[in-house]
Scaffold this motif. Structure first.
Motif, mmCIF file in Angstrom:
data_model
loop_
_atom_site.group_PDB
_atom_site.id
_atom_site.type_symbol
_atom_site.label_atom_id
_atom_site.label_comp_id
_atom_site.label_asym_id
_atom_site.label_seq_id
_atom_site.Cartn_x
_atom_site.Cartn_y
_atom_site.Cartn_z
ATOM 1 N N THR A 484 0.806 -1.219 0.000
ATOM 2 C CA THR A 484 0.000 0.000 0.000
ATOM 3 C C THR A 484 0.838 1.266 0.000
ATOM 4 O O THR A 484 0.307 2.362 -0.190
ATOM 5 N N SER A 485 2.158 1.136 0.202
ATOM 6 C CA SER A 485 3.055 2.287 0.061
ATOM 7 C C SER A 485 3.636 2.399 -1.338
ATOM 8 O O SER A 485 4.404 3.317 -1.630
ATOM 9 N N GLY A 486 3.287 1.439 -2.187
ATOM 10 C CA GLY A 486 3.792 1.438 -3.552
ATOM 11 C C GLY A 486 5.118 0.731 -3.734
ATOM 12 O O GLY A 486 5.675 0.718 -4.831
ATOM 13 N N ALA A 487 5.636 0.148 -2.669
ATOM 14 C CA ALA A 487 6.928 -0.557 -2.734
ATOM 15 C C ALA A 487 6.702 -2.031 -3.042
ATOM 16 O O ALA A 487 5.686 -2.614 -2.643
ATOM 17 N N PRO A 488 7.657 -2.688 -3.721
ATOM 18 C CA PRO A 488 7.528 -4.125 -4.004
ATOM 19 C C PRO A 488 7.568 -4.948 -2.710
ATOM 20 O O PRO A 488 8.327 -4.643 -1.796
ATOM 21 N N VAL A 489 6.729 -5.960 -2.648
ATOM 22 C CA VAL A 489 6.781 -6.921 -1.551
ATOM 23 C C VAL A 489 7.802 -7.980 -1.944
ATOM 24 O O VAL A 489 7.574 -8.774 -2.851
ATOM 25 N N GLU A 490 8.955 -7.985 -1.264
ATOM 26 C CA GLU A 490 10.022 -8.899 -1.658
ATOM 27 C C GLU A 490 9.581 -10.346 -1.490
ATOM 28 O O GLU A 490 9.036 -10.734 -0.459
ATOM 29 N N GLY A 491 9.793 -11.123 -2.549
ATOM 30 C CA GLY A 491 9.478 -12.548 -2.494
ATOM 31 C C GLY A 491 8.048 -12.890 -2.835
ATOM 32 O O GLY A 491 7.640 -14.047 -2.657
ATOM 33 N N LEU A 492 7.249 -11.926 -3.345
ATOM 34 C CA LEU A 492 5.843 -12.205 -3.642
ATOM 35 C C LEU A 492 5.478 -11.667 -5.020
ATOM 36 O O LEU A 492 5.659 -10.484 -5.305
ATOM 37 N N TRP A 493 4.973 -12.557 -5.862
ATOM 38 C CA TRP A 493 4.509 -12.188 -7.192
ATOM 39 C C TRP A 493 3.056 -12.634 -7.365
ATOM 40 O O TRP A 493 2.563 -13.480 -6.618
ATOM 41 N N ALA A 494 2.380 -12.062 -8.338
ATOM 42 C CA ALA A 494 0.999 -12.448 -8.628
ATOM 43 C C ALA A 494 0.790 -12.472 -10.132
ATOM 44 O O ALA A 494 1.448 -11.735 -10.878
ATOM 45 N N CYS A 495 -0.137 -13.318 -10.577
ATOM 46 C CA CYS A 495 -0.411 -13.420 -12.010
ATOM 47 C C CYS A 495 -1.846 -13.881 -12.236
ATOM 48 O O CYS A 495 -2.534 -14.337 -11.322
ATOM 49 N N GLY A 496 -2.295 -13.738 -13.475
ATOM 50 C CA GLY A 496 -3.631 -14.189 -13.850
ATOM 51 C C GLY A 496 -4.724 -13.362 -13.222
ATOM 52 O O GLY A 496 -4.634 -12.131 -13.128
ATOM 53 N N GLU A 497 -5.781 -14.038 -12.768
ATOM 54 C CA GLU A 497 -6.927 -13.349 -12.182
ATOM 55 C C GLU A 497 -6.600 -12.671 -10.857
ATOM 56 O O GLU A 497 -7.406 -11.893 -10.338
ATOM 57 N N MET A 498 -5.438 -12.958 -10.300
ATOM 58 C CA MET A 498 -4.995 -12.278 -9.079
ATOM 59 C C MET A 498 -4.617 -10.829 -9.350
ATOM 60 O O MET A 498 -4.551 -10.017 -8.427
ATOM 61 N N VAL A 499 -4.360 -10.492 -10.594
ATOM 62 C CA VAL A 499 -3.865 -9.158 -10.960
ATOM 63 C C VAL A 499 -5.034 -8.233 -11.271
ATOM 64 O O VAL A 499 -5.920 -8.567 -12.050
ATOM 65 N N GLY A 500 -5.031 -7.063 -10.667
ATOM 66 C CA GLY A 500 -6.047 -6.059 -10.956
ATOM 67 C C GLY A 500 -5.461 -4.892 -11.728
ATOM 68 O O GLY A 500 -4.249 -4.666 -11.712
#
Length: 541
Positions: A484-500
């Motif tokens: 929520t601060s706009g910084a990357p969450v290290e070690g976490l990616w998302a793809c497909g329907e998880m992406v908004g």
């Protein structure tokens, strides 16, 4: 073993894209955690229930020929197929989302679509031309329309079978019957290093750890009635689930709860479609899958239980309107509508959706008789008179008949003014209900034929929900989840329907699977890179 290089949560199209990408990018130990059991047919998530359509940029038929299966030279010589350019694809996304789509994510979707198709083909995904959904044979020529021409051999079933074969060939491990219930975050550095899972056979709770990171590919919240009501609004708990019963928003909840992940996209909207009323509300059918879609409405009319039309059936090609029209049905009384056709178009309806063995049809030889049959309730199996099925019962016969008669009057009036126009379902033919003589409050802008040649056929439809549009915010280039601060969450990616961020209210057909493959591929590449970085001495990559 509970120590992995990369862990992918969810075994659908996006999840397999991520896993194969990670494996091919150097991750040696790749695990897919799948909520469904291997013994049932709900593995593969919603991807299994799709038609396998992939929207992509392409430069005409010759560009696609090297990767096409099931196309002989004689059929190829009868195809009319215009190129689909990057600008057209980008404009289509922006048009159907009213300009709300994130430009960076949309550019990613468009620019990576064609290279990703080649990559999928190299992995063993087999493509064919979507004759059955995206083409009409007009005057001896196959005319493709709407920009989307590719689908996978045997649809979503074939897609997932091919993914499983590709994963098995390169040693990716799949752990079925395993629900991810939490993300483990290293408190010393804030990096996601594992997941807490609950295994069904035998029942146990385990922490699975990884060196590279976690890729969330476990879909939206479309199978959760409570989350649908919370985010999509009143009555959405009544929508029929088209696909997997396991997409209950677990990944979205975990990422927001455990990592303060930022949200993006249309959380109050979703992909839905006209869906057979006589289906289970809670899960898709493993055999008929996408055949319960009822997408023939541009060839006829849709009326609600009060006998009124509520959409412009000819507003645009089907693959630009069905996700929007599906939602409109839920707004109607009882969440039900009737698709009505006459004998002029019955042979044009797709057999896989409207065959006698797929859908229940109400048939009559007069409009009055059709209206009468739609007012009848169905007795239950015991024949008892007291317990009757009320859903889908026409409430106003006279209005139903008047609506169709007024439509016919306007169609004939328009025809008299433009006799040179020809009905053609493969183009926006301009055959309308609107003229200087008469017009309707809700027009039918294209493909308007009189509906007065019996027999008449009505099909009862409701809203079938496919996937939700709200998701997590990601870095478009890496698929790294942002907080929520706009910084990357290290070690976490998302793809497909998880992406908004791409889809709002509507979407261009075939772009969901395409976005899933693109974001999954990116996530796999960068998760594998992170894994190699952790394993090598400091400063060496």
């Amino acid at each position: 073993m509970n120590d992995w290089d990369v862990i992918v949560v969810g075994g659908g199209n996006a999840g397999y894209s991520a896993a194969l990408s990670a494996r091919n990018s150097g991750a040696k130990k790749v695990l897919i955690v799948e909520k469904s059991r291997q013994s049932n047919d709900y593995r593969g998530g919603n991807s299994y229930f799709t038609a396998g359509a992939f929207r992509t940029v392409f430069d005409g038929l010759s560009d696609l020929l090297p990767m096409l299966h099931e196309l002989d030279d004689e059929t190829a010589s009868l195809i009319d197929m215009e190129p689909y350019t990057s600008q057209q694809f980008y404009d289509d996304v922006m048009r159907v989302t009213s300009g709300r789509a994130d430009p960076s994510l949309t550019h990613l979707l468009v620019s990576k679509s064609r290279p990703t198709i080649t990559w999928l083909h190299q992995l063993g995904i087999r493509f064919r031309l979507s004759f059955h959904r995206q083409a009409y044979k007009v005057q001896g020529r196959y005319k493709f329309w709407g920009g989307m021409v590719l689908s996978t051999v045997d649809g979503g079933k074939g897609l997932m079978n091919q993914w499983e074969q590709a994963a098995s060939a390169c040693g990716i491990h799949i752990q079925y019957g395993t629900q991810c219930v939490g993300l483990f975050v290293d408190s010393t550095c804030g990096k996601v290093t594992g997941i807490q899972v609950v295994c069904q056979d035998p029942k146990s709770s385990t922490l699975l750890q990884c060196t590279g990171g976690i890729i969330l590919a476990c879909g939206g919240f479309e199978a959760s009635a409570s989350l649908r009501a919370q985010y999509l609004g009143p009555s959405w708990e009544l929508a029929h689930v088209r696909g997997s019963p396991y997409n209950t928003g677990d990944g979205l909840v975990m990422a927001q709860r455990d990592c303060q992940a930022a949200s993006a996209g249309g959380w109050s909207s979703c992909h839905s479609t006209c869906w057979d009323l006589n289906t289970s509300p809670h899960r898709g059918h493993q055999e008929l899958t996408n055949q319960f879609t009822k997408s023939g409405y541009p060839l006829g009319l849709m009326l609600n239980c009060d006998g009124l039309r509520f959409v412009d059936e000819g507003m645009d090609f089907r693959n630009y309107t069905y996700a929007f029209f599906g939602k409109e049905i839920l707004k109607q009384p009882g969440g039900v509508a009737y698709q009505v056709y006459d004998s002029r178009v019955l042979d044009w309806l797709r057999k896989e959706e409207y065959g006698d063995d797929v859908v229940e049809k109400v048939v009559a030889y007069t409009l009055e008789d059709l209206a009468e049959k739609l007012t009848l309730t169905d007795q239950d199996e015991s024949g008892a008179q007291g317990n009757r099925k009320q859903q889908g019962v026409l409430r106003n016969k006279q209005q139903f008949i008047r609506t169709i008669q007024q439509y016919n009057k306007c169609v004939y009036a328009h025809r008299q003014l433009v006799p040179h126009l020809t009905w053609d379902p493969a183009v926006k033919d301009g055959l309308s209900t609107q003229s200087s003589v008469s017009e309707l409050a809700i027009p039918k802008s294209n493909w308007s034929l009189p509906l007065d040649k019996p027999p008449y056929v009505a099909v009862k439809v409701t809203t079938g929900i496919t996937f939700t549009f709200g998701g997590l915010a990601i870095d478009p280039q890496t698929s790294n989840v942002l907080n929520t601060s706009g910084a990357p969450v290290e070690g976490l990616w998302a793809c497909g329907e998880m992406v908004g961020g791409v889809f709002y209210e509507n979407y261009p057909g075939g772009s969901g699977l395409m976005l899933g493959a693109i974001t999954g591929r990116n996530a796999g590449i960068h998760a594998a890179k992170a894994s190699r970085k952790r394993q090598l001495p400091s400063g060496k990559l």
